[in-house]
Design a protein around this motif. Sequence first.
Motif, short mmCIF file in Angstrom:
data_model
loop_
_atom_site.label_atom_id
_atom_site.label_comp_id
_atom_site.label_asym_id
_atom_site.label_seq_id
_atom_site.Cartn_x
_atom_site.Cartn_y
_atom_site.Cartn_z
N TYR A 352 37.19 51.70 31.66
CA TYR A 352 36.98 50.25 31.77
C TYR A 352 36.84 49.86 33.24
O TYR A 352 37.76 50.10 34.04
CB TYR A 352 38.14 49.47 31.15
N ILE A 353 35.71 49.26 33.55
CA ILE A 353 35.43 48.79 34.92
C ILE A 353 35.96 47.36 35.05
O ILE A 353 35.80 46.55 34.14
CB ILE A 353 33.89 48.80 35.14
N ASP A 354 36.56 47.05 36.21
CA ASP A 354 37.07 45.68 36.46
C ASP A 354 35.99 44.88 37.19
O ASP A 354 35.86 44.96 38.40
CB ASP A 354 38.38 45.70 37.24
N MET A 355 35.22 44.14 36.43
CA MET A 355 34.08 43.42 36.99
C MET A 355 34.51 42.03 37.49
O MET A 355 35.27 41.33 36.82
CB MET A 355 33.04 43.27 35.88
N ALA A 356 33.99 41.65 38.67
CA ALA A 356 34.20 40.28 39.19
C ALA A 356 32.88 39.51 39.01
O ALA A 356 31.82 40.12 38.96
CB ALA A 356 34.58 40.34 40.67
N PRO A 357 32.95 38.18 38.95
CA PRO A 357 31.72 37.41 38.71
C PRO A 357 30.64 37.66 39.77
O PRO A 357 29.46 37.65 39.46
CB PRO A 357 32.18 35.95 38.76
N ASP A 358 31.04 37.88 41.04
CA ASP A 358 30.05 38.12 42.09
C ASP A 358 29.96 39.61 42.44
O ASP A 358 29.31 39.99 43.42
CB ASP A 358 30.38 37.30 43.35
N MET A 359 30.63 40.43 41.65
CA MET A 359 30.64 41.89 41.84
C MET A 359 31.15 42.32 43.22
O MET A 359 30.76 43.35 43.75
CB MET A 359 29.25 42.48 41.56
N LEU A 360 32.01 41.48 43.80
CA LEU A 360 32.64 41.83 45.07
C LEU A 360 34.14 42.03 44.83
O LEU A 360 34.73 41.34 44.00
CB LEU A 360 32.47 40.71 46.09
N PRO A 361 34.75 42.93 45.59
CA PRO A 361 36.20 43.08 45.45
C PRO A 361 36.94 41.91 46.09
O PRO A 361 36.35 41.10 46.81
CB PRO A 361 36.49 44.36 46.24
N THR A 362 38.22 41.83 45.82
CA THR A 362 39.08 40.86 46.50
C THR A 362 40.02 41.66 47.41
O THR A 362 40.79 42.51 46.92
CB THR A 362 39.85 40.02 45.47
N LEU A 363 39.90 41.41 48.70
CA LEU A 363 40.71 42.11 49.72
C LEU A 363 41.31 41.02 50.58
O LEU A 363 40.64 40.45 51.44
CB LEU A 363 39.81 43.03 50.57
N ASP A 364 42.58 40.71 50.34
CA ASP A 364 43.12 39.51 50.97
C ASP A 364 44.65 39.58 51.01
O ASP A 364 45.28 40.17 50.12
CB ASP A 364 42.68 38.29 50.15
N ALA A 365 45.21 38.96 52.02
CA ALA A 365 46.67 38.76 52.08
C ALA A 365 46.90 37.28 51.82
O ALA A 365 46.43 36.44 52.58
CB ALA A 365 47.20 39.15 53.46
N LEU A 366 47.62 36.97 50.76
CA LEU A 366 47.79 35.57 50.38
C LEU A 366 48.91 34.92 51.21
O LEU A 366 49.81 35.60 51.72
CB LEU A 366 48.12 35.44 48.90
#
Length: 426
Positions: A352-366
Amino acid sequence: MDRTADVIIMGAGIAGTATAYYLAKGGAEVVVCEKGRIAGEQSSRNWGFVRQQGRDPAEIPLMMEANKIWRGLERELNADLEWLSAGNMVTFDTAEEGAGWEAWRQTAANFGLDATILSRAEAEAVVPGNAFDCHGAIFTESDGQAEPNKVTAALARAAEGRGAEFLTECAVFEVETAAGAVSGVVTEQGIIRAPVVVCAAGAWSGRMLRTLGLKLPQMWIKGSVARTTPGPIVSHTATWTGVAFRQRRDGTFNIAQRSADHDLTFESLLNLPSFLGSFARNKRDIKLHLNGLAFDLLAGSFSKAALAKELVANRTLDPTPNHKVLDHTLRELHRLLPQTAEVRIDRTWAGYIDMAPDMLPTLDALTNPKGLVLATGFSGHGFGMGPIVGRLISELILTGQPSLNLDAFRFSRFSDGTKLTPHSVV
Ligand SMILES: Cc1cc2nc3c(=O)[nH]c(=O)nc-3n(C[C@H](O)[C@H](O)[C@H](O)COP(=O)(O)OP(=O)(O)OC[C@H]3O[C@@H](n4cnc5c(N)ncnc54)[C@H](O)[C@@H]3O)c2cc1C
């Protein structure tokens, strides 16, 4: 268990494991919690393409840096990763499609990437003796391939060698917070306290973050893959034509199709509005199915206790491959590469692939909660990015200053009105 660490990582796929490796190298005390086994989900199930080609422009600088890491990774980890650098080629059928690729090539050239457009005859030199029905192709010579079954395992060994601890069969049930900051995690083996928690939970990230009231839109897309028996060596260029294939050193091929399956769940409905655009664009390639998964994962969408049970019941997501598609893929391989006439399917798998709506990962410190770091949502192309993601996330945690700009990958893009359109070409 009631213990502490500098950083806890949820998920030992390539993203979490590479992050652990670079953090441990930087001197941090790291604990990785993995509900199943290391790289049991996407990170051992992918095709093994390591490509800069076809990426969203925002990802190109990351992948060019990743490419440099990959070239020295076997030496750095002292491990055989089956790294081969024979390029990546995608064929196109019409001049119009070729024009789209030429536009992408020009964008990539601005970053200094070596992609070139090939004529039909030039594509023949890259994959000799092929019977592709194409008008031309795009080729990036510096791209490569590696063996997913080996890479994350080697990163984990190297991380452990530098003091990182991997707890397998140790699902994180909940991320705990206090006064707006992360304080630790509740796992099935007890509580671990830390000021930083990295969510690298792949397909499970959206569900885990929802327990904190955070909305990460994700859609599970099932990709099926087959490995063949060995054939004569044709080309080590990872190729995407009527069939996607890469030939390994031992002559076996990984083969797959562009088409994929989506097994409907309650989460599919929740996330549907964010994905309508991509579904409309890709509706020919995605088949919808209603099966047991919808019911197996229902209760966990509503209660933390039920989610905890689902995490343990699904230690390793191991969906049934689409055999009909894979049988067709083998026939297509025989037709497009006549030299493979004798190869047969040896084994099959799916992920199972984890797809995002814009097909970009999320790389962030909240900042809310402070200390929660996201490294997830790789949308079917996170294997190649793994090493650079690990390095950047470790920089984000250790210095607050990643060496590449991560703005395009910020979590707030899902809520700040950013238009979420995929720009990656494949
Ligand atoms: C069929 C297929 C083909 C692909 N082909 C390519 C390719 O050619 N090239 C490429 O670059 N990418 C490819 N990809 C994508 C690539 O495999 C993924 O993007 C990448 O592996 C994602 O890594 P990850 O670490 O984010 O996730 P994963 O590898 O899925 O790891 C996440 C881990 O988190 C664990 N976990 C989840 N929740 C919890 C919890 N609560 N507690 C503890 N552990 C938890 C899971 O068990 C899992 O092991 C492909 C993917 C698939 C499925």
